[in-house]
Design a protein around this motif. Structure first.
Motif, short mmCIF file in Angstrom:
data_model
loop_
_atom_site.label_atom_id
_atom_site.label_comp_id
_atom_site.label_asym_id
_atom_site.label_seq_id
_atom_site.Cartn_x
_atom_site.Cartn_y
_atom_site.Cartn_z
N PHE A 81 0.83 -1.20 0.00
CA PHE A 81 0.00 0.00 0.00
C PHE A 81 0.87 1.25 0.00
O PHE A 81 0.54 2.24 -0.64
N TRP A 139 -7.77 8.57 -1.32
CA TRP A 139 -8.90 7.64 -1.43
C TRP A 139 -9.44 7.21 -0.07
O TRP A 139 -10.38 6.44 0.00
N ASN A 152 -3.17 2.91 -7.63
CA ASN A 152 -3.71 3.91 -6.71
C ASN A 152 -4.93 4.61 -7.30
O ASN A 152 -5.88 4.96 -6.59
N GLN A 189 -7.86 2.46 -6.57
CA GLN A 189 -8.41 2.75 -5.24
C GLN A 189 -9.35 3.95 -5.31
O GLN A 189 -10.43 3.95 -4.71
N ARG A 235 -13.32 4.22 -4.64
CA ARG A 235 -13.84 5.21 -3.70
C ARG A 235 -14.98 6.00 -4.34
O ARG A 235 -16.00 6.28 -3.70
N PRO A 243 -10.29 0.42 -1.62
CA PRO A 243 -9.97 1.48 -0.68
C PRO A 243 -10.34 1.12 0.74
O PRO A 243 -9.89 1.75 1.69
N HIS A 261 -11.11 -7.25 -3.06
CA HIS A 261 -11.75 -6.12 -3.73
C HIS A 261 -12.99 -6.61 -4.48
O HIS A 261 -14.06 -6.01 -4.38
#
Length: 282
Positions: free
Chosen positions: A12, A114, A151, A154, A158, A178, A212
């Motif tokens: 992350f 996010w 990213n 993410q 979001r 996220p 996810h």
């Protein structure tokens, strides 16, 4: 330390640090009264709330037209993301508009905010960007799609969590969730979502991508699964969900963390776009 904990500490962090005009149909009832379908003649630079973004409006648009928001990954930028994704020529063929926003960090390579727990001003900025484009061009409010990488994936998720009144459907490549908490993803309606990655991604492990995927399977109350195939696809699954939405998962053979090119890149674009077009906002 567990495997997941090691990933959370390293991956992350890396992600946060880490492309003939036809006659128009009748205007939809909720389309802007004085919008334009005129081409930008290529990709142009604009800004909203002090944040730059790239915009490409091709010739021959329907009225209104779909809008794709393509969200770059960490330590990337809109111009590079436009080049590597191939979205601009692809959506031109599909007669759609595409926008490439930049992340919130004030440097040459933006990252995205996010995190729900601390609030995300990027949600507001992306809303404002879409509103500005809608004020200029004939955008179909029921067909605003988001696609993100890493990213930017993410951030895409979001937006699907926080802006389901805006986002019709969304998909990510190599983008972790996220959040894994349903409470931190206050989606106001079921939304179709796609999760794709390579099996050797050093930053987003398969188990993370499955988490996810399963976040959206829970949010959408998904049931029956169907096997899908494609170029270099090791595992392809479509889940049918209670409100008529779908969750799509594709695991590809090798390729690392980067957005793919070649046959795989074409497959990613095709599968994301087919998910989008099958899932407009009600």
């Amino acid at each position: 330390m567990s495997k997941i904990s090691r990933w959370a500490a390293a991956a992350f962090g890396a992600l946060a640090a880490v492309t003939l005009v036809t006659a128009a149909p009748a205007v939809a009832d909720d389309a802007p009264a004085a919008c334009s379908t005129t081409s930008t003649g290529g990709t142009i630079s604009q800004s909203v709330d002090g944040r730059p973004y790239l915009l490409n409006v091709p010739a021959g648009l329907p009225n209104p037209a779909p809008l794709l928001v393509a969200v770059h990954g960490g330590q990337d930028n809109p111009a590079h993301f436009e080049g590597v994704t191939g979205w601009t020529p692809y959506v031109a063929q599909k007669k759609a508009i595409v926008a490439y926003p930049r992340g919130s960090k004030d440097d040459n390579n933006g990252n995205w905010s996010w995190d729900f727990a601390h609030g995300s001003d990027d949600v507001r900025v992306l809303r404002d960007m879409v509103a500005k484009i809608e004020g200029q061009f004939c955008v179909d409010p029921h067909r605003i799609y988001f696609s993100g990488h890493s990213n930017g994936g993410q951030m895409t998720s979001r937006m699907a969590c926080d802006a389901t009144d805006l986002v019709a459907s969304a998909a990510v490549y190599a983008g972790p969730a996220p959040t894994l908490s349903d409470d931190d993803c206050p989606a106001s309606r079921p939304i179709s979502f796609g999760v794709m990655l390579a099996d050797d991604d050093p930053l987003v492990w398969q188990v993370v991508a499955e988490q996810h995927r399963d976040l959206w399977r829970r949010k959408d109350s998904c049931g029956t699964s169907h096997t899908e195939t494609g170029p270099e696809v090791l595992t392809g699954t479509r889940y049918d969900c209670a409100a008529g939405t779908q969750v799509v998962y594709r695991l590809y053979d090798n390729g690392g963390h980067l957005w793919p090119g070649g046959a795989r890149g074409a497959d990613v674009r095709d599968r994301m776009w087919s998910l989008f077009t099958a899932s407009p906002r009600p």
